[in-house]
Design an enzyme around this catalytic site. Structure first.
Site, PDB file in Angstrom:
ATOM      1  N   LYS A  22       0.846  -1.216   0.000  1.00 51.24           N
ATOM      2  CA  LYS A  22       0.000   0.000   0.000  1.00 51.24           C
ATOM      3  C   LYS A  22       0.873   1.255   0.000  1.00 51.24           C
ATOM      4  O   LYS A  22       0.631   2.183  -0.776  1.00 51.24           O
ATOM      5  CB  LYS A  22      -0.895   0.008   1.244  1.00 51.24           C
ATOM      6  CG  LYS A  22      -1.584   1.346   1.489  1.00 51.24           C
ATOM      7  CD  LYS A  22      -2.410   1.359   2.753  1.00 51.24           C
ATOM      8  CE  LYS A  22      -1.652   1.631   4.028  1.00 51.24           C
ATOM      9  NZ  LYS A  22      -1.440   3.051   4.383  1.00 51.24           N
ATOM     10  N   ASN A  23       1.881   1.278   0.864  1.00 52.60           N
ATOM     11  CA  ASN A  23       2.639   2.516   1.048  1.00 52.60           C
ATOM     12  C   ASN A  23       3.645   2.784  -0.072  1.00 52.60           C
ATOM     13  O   ASN A  23       4.307   3.826  -0.076  1.00 52.60           O
ATOM     14  CB  ASN A  23       3.325   2.527   2.418  1.00 52.60           C
ATOM     15  CG  ASN A  23       2.306   2.725   3.532  1.00 52.60           C
ATOM     16  OD1 ASN A  23       1.157   3.047   3.261  1.00 52.60           O
ATOM     17  ND2 ASN A  23       2.733   2.531   4.769  1.00 52.60           N
ATOM     18  N   CYS A 126      -4.905   8.174   9.599  1.00 55.07           N
ATOM     19  CA  CYS A 126      -5.016   7.475  10.880  1.00 55.07           C
ATOM     20  C   CYS A 126      -4.681   8.435  12.019  1.00 55.07           C
ATOM     21  O   CYS A 126      -3.702   9.178  11.944  1.00 55.07           O
ATOM     22  CB  CYS A 126      -4.043   6.303  10.925  1.00 55.07           C
ATOM     23  SG  CYS A 126      -4.613   4.845  10.057  1.00 55.07           S
ATOM     24  N   ARG A 131       0.909  14.568  13.542  1.00 56.55           N
ATOM     25  CA  ARG A 131       1.293  14.406  12.139  1.00 56.55           C
ATOM     26  C   ARG A 131       1.275  15.727  11.344  1.00 56.55           C
ATOM     27  O   ARG A 131       0.505  15.900  10.399  1.00 56.55           O
ATOM     28  CB  ARG A 131       0.416  13.350  11.458  1.00 56.55           C
ATOM     29  CG  ARG A 131       0.408  12.046  12.215  1.00 56.55           C
ATOM     30  CD  ARG A 131      -0.371  10.977  11.497  1.00 56.55           C
ATOM     31  NE  ARG A 131       0.377  10.336  10.429  1.00 56.55           N
ATOM     32  CZ  ARG A 131      -0.145   9.441   9.591  1.00 56.55           C
ATOM     33  NH1 ARG A 131      -1.394   9.111   9.700  1.00 56.55           N
ATOM     34  NH2 ARG A 131       0.602   8.894   8.660  1.00 56.55           N
TER      35      ARG A 131
HETATM   36  C1  EPZ Z   1       4.339   7.012   6.459  1.00 55.30           C
HETATM   37  O1  EPZ Z   1       3.574   8.037   7.061  1.00 55.30           O
HETATM   38  C2  EPZ Z   1       3.430   5.819   6.314  1.00 55.30           C
HETATM   39  N1  EPZ Z   1       2.312   6.154   5.441  1.00 55.30           N
HETATM   40  C3  EPZ Z   1       2.926   5.381   7.687  1.00 55.30           C
HETATM   41  O2  EPZ Z   1       2.145   4.230   7.527  1.00 55.30           O
HETATM   42  C4  EPZ Z   1       4.141   5.050   8.557  1.00 55.30           C
HETATM   43  O3  EPZ Z   1       3.694   4.736   9.854  1.00 55.30           O
HETATM   44  C5  EPZ Z   1       5.096   6.239   8.611  1.00 55.30           C
HETATM   45  O4  EPZ Z   1       5.464   6.648   7.279  1.00 55.30           O
HETATM   46  C6  EPZ Z   1       6.394   5.931   9.367  1.00 55.30           C
HETATM   47  O5  EPZ Z   1       7.034   4.850   8.771  1.00 55.30           O
HETATM   48  C7  EPZ Z   1       2.431   5.971   4.129  1.00 55.30           C
HETATM   49  O6  EPZ Z   1       3.484   5.601   3.615  1.00 55.30           O
HETATM   50  C8  EPZ Z   1       1.227   6.234   3.294  1.00 55.30           C
HETATM   51  P1  EPZ Z   1       6.397  10.357   8.505  1.00 55.30           P
HETATM   52  P2  EPZ Z   1       4.076   9.529   7.080  1.00 55.30           P
HETATM   53  O7  EPZ Z   1       6.294  11.642   7.796  1.00 55.30           O
HETATM   54  O8  EPZ Z   1       4.825   9.795   5.844  1.00 55.30           O
HETATM   55  C9  EPZ Z   1       6.770  13.675  11.986  1.00 55.30           C
HETATM   56  C10 EPZ Z   1       0.214   2.887   7.807  1.00 55.30           C
HETATM   57  O9  EPZ Z   1      -0.326   2.345   8.794  1.00 55.30           O
HETATM   58  N2  EPZ Z   1       6.611  14.712  10.952  1.00 55.30           N
HETATM   59  O10 EPZ Z   1       7.564   9.474   8.227  1.00 55.30           O
HETATM   60  O11 EPZ Z   1       2.902  10.360   7.412  1.00 55.30           O
HETATM   61  C11 EPZ Z   1       5.500  12.844  12.167  1.00 55.30           C
HETATM   62  O12 EPZ Z   1       4.565  13.488  12.986  1.00 55.30           O
HETATM   63  C12 EPZ Z   1       0.740   4.310   7.881  1.00 55.30           C
HETATM   64  O13 EPZ Z   1       0.327   2.350   6.689  1.00 55.30           O
HETATM   65  C13 EPZ Z   1       6.698  16.034  11.313  1.00 55.30           C
HETATM   66  O14 EPZ Z   1       6.892  16.379  12.489  1.00 55.30           O
HETATM   67  O15 EPZ Z   1       5.062   9.500   8.327  1.00 55.30           O
HETATM   68  C14 EPZ Z   1       6.061  11.586  12.770  1.00 55.30           C
HETATM   69  O16 EPZ Z   1       6.263  11.763  14.119  1.00 55.30           O
HETATM   70  C15 EPZ Z   1       0.387   4.996   9.152  1.00 55.30           C
HETATM   71  N3  EPZ Z   1       6.544  16.984  10.347  1.00 55.30           N
HETATM   72  C16 EPZ Z   1       7.411  11.436  12.064  1.00 55.30           C
HETATM   73  O17 EPZ Z   1       7.723  12.751  11.557  1.00 55.30           O
HETATM   74  C17 EPZ Z   1       6.312  16.658   9.039  1.00 55.30           C
HETATM   75  O18 EPZ Z   1       6.184  17.547   8.204  1.00 55.30           O
HETATM   76  C18 EPZ Z   1       7.459  10.449  10.908  1.00 55.30           C
HETATM   77  O19 EPZ Z   1       6.334  10.652  10.057  1.00 55.30           O
HETATM   78  C19 EPZ Z   1       6.256  15.285   8.686  1.00 55.30           C
HETATM   79  C20 EPZ Z   1       6.389  14.329   9.665  1.00 55.30           C
END
Ligand code: EPZ
Length: 430
Positions: A22-23, A126, A131
């Site tokens: 999916k991702n 989710c 986020r």
């Molecule tokens: C991706 O989400 C995945 N989603 C998530 O999978 C996964 O849990 C996550 O990466 C971590 O591996 C998809 O690929 C569609 P991040 P993403 O930006 O990109 C912080 C599932 O169940 N952050 O890597 O949204 C954020 O809050 C989903 O399939 C900021 O602070 O995650 C988090 O604490 C859920 N500012 C951390 O970084 C920003 O601008 C990592 O988030 C962006 C992120």
């Protein structure tokens, strides 16, 4: 209302095919907006999120069609879709389409790169933490974009002549921000360097697809991506990689129930940290030509504490499933969640099975119990909901998992795959 009914206690045996990730499928589909040519994607999972994203892409002018043949005209089994967006008809991604799924916000990258403007609603998805999107916006600003917020929308505009390559460093690893800035940079003027880029296999999959479309990217699979912008991208025929989170989920299910399961197409290198932990718990894991074999005896596993981390660490997307497994471990485990600040919502639901879990800050302490008992439980997010399925597979008696629309977002044919391997699981309407 539909729910999943399980009778626990059966072992899992046989072959279980792993679907496309999916991702990876979501950002690959979004990458199709970067080109006026056709992008064909193979091994696309049939999931609610994939269907939702199709609506969003169509709103921007994409036509999307099933493909039943390969490049040589031979019939193919693998579920394939073609994406054609000769003209971007709308650069606005409206609230009602974007709010259901965080990844739909990622269209901001291609829209801005190709059309030099985008108006995209702030995302939903989710509820696992605040986020924010500050890294995305700072990354796009580094490429010269002007960013404003207007009534819940991000309004992004590129300088005259388009985005401009630049050097940037993400303060923290972000999968989404890496996807977006990498995609945007493919059509920028000049060279972009991204430091502290996410190294998740899905990023590599998208980067390779972009290269197949004509992008110039080096440092793929490392934390330092270098992207030399090109004027236009072309089409490609590209395969979505197998889902490492689905693979890890079923591996944990076998660890829980016992059995002998071949996870067909599973790639061990994409979830080595989780497999290493499972081995330490006492599960037997081997790599075969066409997948990963998991053998377990169904007895209580050894407790092994873990901390979630960006790839190549233990994935946050397997934390809930691992916690379900540890709920029956022979001892006490600690799990530290370091990626999201609110990703323990499954704890209250696992307690309904009789699990003994307490939380302090970002650490959950799980005191393994001998037996879990079937219960009425409610899914709260995608991975949390499948952790309840795992608990139910091993619990004594009957379990009902409610709110299963979360599961349908990310697990293709879950009941069918598990029941083909011996689980007593079905979807019922109450
Ligand atoms: C991706 O989400 C995945 N989603 C998530 O999978 C996964 O849990 C996550 O990466 C971590 O591996 C998809 O690929 C569609 P991040 P993403 O930006 O990109 C912080 C599932 O169940 N952050 O890597 O949204 C954020 O809050 C989903 O399939 C900021 O602070 O995650 C988090 O604490 C859920 N500012 C951390 O970084 C920003 O601008 C990592 O988030 C962006 C992120």
């Amino acid at each position: 209302m539909e729910c999943i009914r399980l009778i626990g206690g059966n072992q899992l045996n046989g072959d279980l095919p792993i679907s496309g990730a999916k991702n990876a499928a979501l950002p690959l589909m979004i990458a199709s907006l970067l080109t006026e040519k056709e992008l064909v994607l193979r091994n696309v999972p049939d999931l609610a999120d994939v269907r939702q994203l199709q609506l969003i892409l169509k709103n921007h002018g994409a036509s999307i069609n099933p493909v039943s043949t390969d490049a040589n005209g031979e019939k193919v089994e693998s579920p394939s879709l073609s994406f054609n967006t000769p003209v971007i008809t709308d650069t606005c991604a409206p609230y009602d389409l974007v709010s259901a799924m965080r990844a739909s916000f990622w269209v901001i990258g291609p829209l801005l790169a190709r059309e030099h403007k985008a108006r995209v609603s702030l995302p939903g998805g989710c509820a696992i933490g605040t986020r924010p999107v500050d890294f995305y916006l700072d990354g796009l600003k580094a490429l010269g974009a002007n960013i404003e917020i207007d009534e819940g929308y991000i309004v992004a505009t590129a300088p005259k002549g388009g985005l401009v390559g630049s050097k940037l460093r993400f303060p923290k690893v972000s999968v989404g921000a890496t996807h977006v800035v990498m995609m945007a940079a493919t059509l920028a003027n000049g060279i972009t360097e991204i430091e502290n880029a996410a190294q998740e296999p899905e990023i590599g999959n998208v980067a390779r697809c972009l290269v197949a479309m004509g992008a110039k990217i080096s440092g793929i699979d490392t934390s330092h991506l270098v992207i030399e912008g090109v004027e236009k991208l072309g089409g490609a025929d590209f395969e979505v990689l197998p889902d490492r989170i689905e693979t890890g989920t079923f591996a944990m299910a076998v660890a829980m129930t016992g059995g002998n399961l071949l996870l067909k197409n599973g790639r061990p290198e994409n979830l080595q940290a989780a497999l290493n932990v499972l081995e330490l718990t006492g599960v037997n894991i081997s790599t075969e030509k066409n997948g990963i074999r998991i053998i377990a005896n169904g007895e209580r596993v050894r407790p092994v504490s873990v901390e979630t981390d960006p790839f190549p660490g233990f994935p946050t997307d397997l934390q809930a499933q691992y916690m379900a497994l540890m709920a029956r471990a022979d001892g006490t485990t600690k799990i530290r969640e370091t990626i999201f600040e609110n990703r323990f919502m499954h704890v209250a639901e696992l307690a309904r099975f009789g699990a003994d879990i307490s939380i302090e800050g970002q650490v959950a302490t799980i005191k393994g119990v001998k037996t879990l008992k079937g219960a009425q439980v409610m899914a709260t997010d995608l991975r949390a909901s499948v952790s309840l399925v795992i608990a139910g597979l091993a619990a004594k008696g009957e379990t009902f998992v409610n709110q299963i629309h979360h599961l349908d977002r990310g697990f293709e044919n879950l009941e069918e795959k598990l029941s083909n391997c011996g689980a007593d699981i079905s979807r019922v309407s109450l």
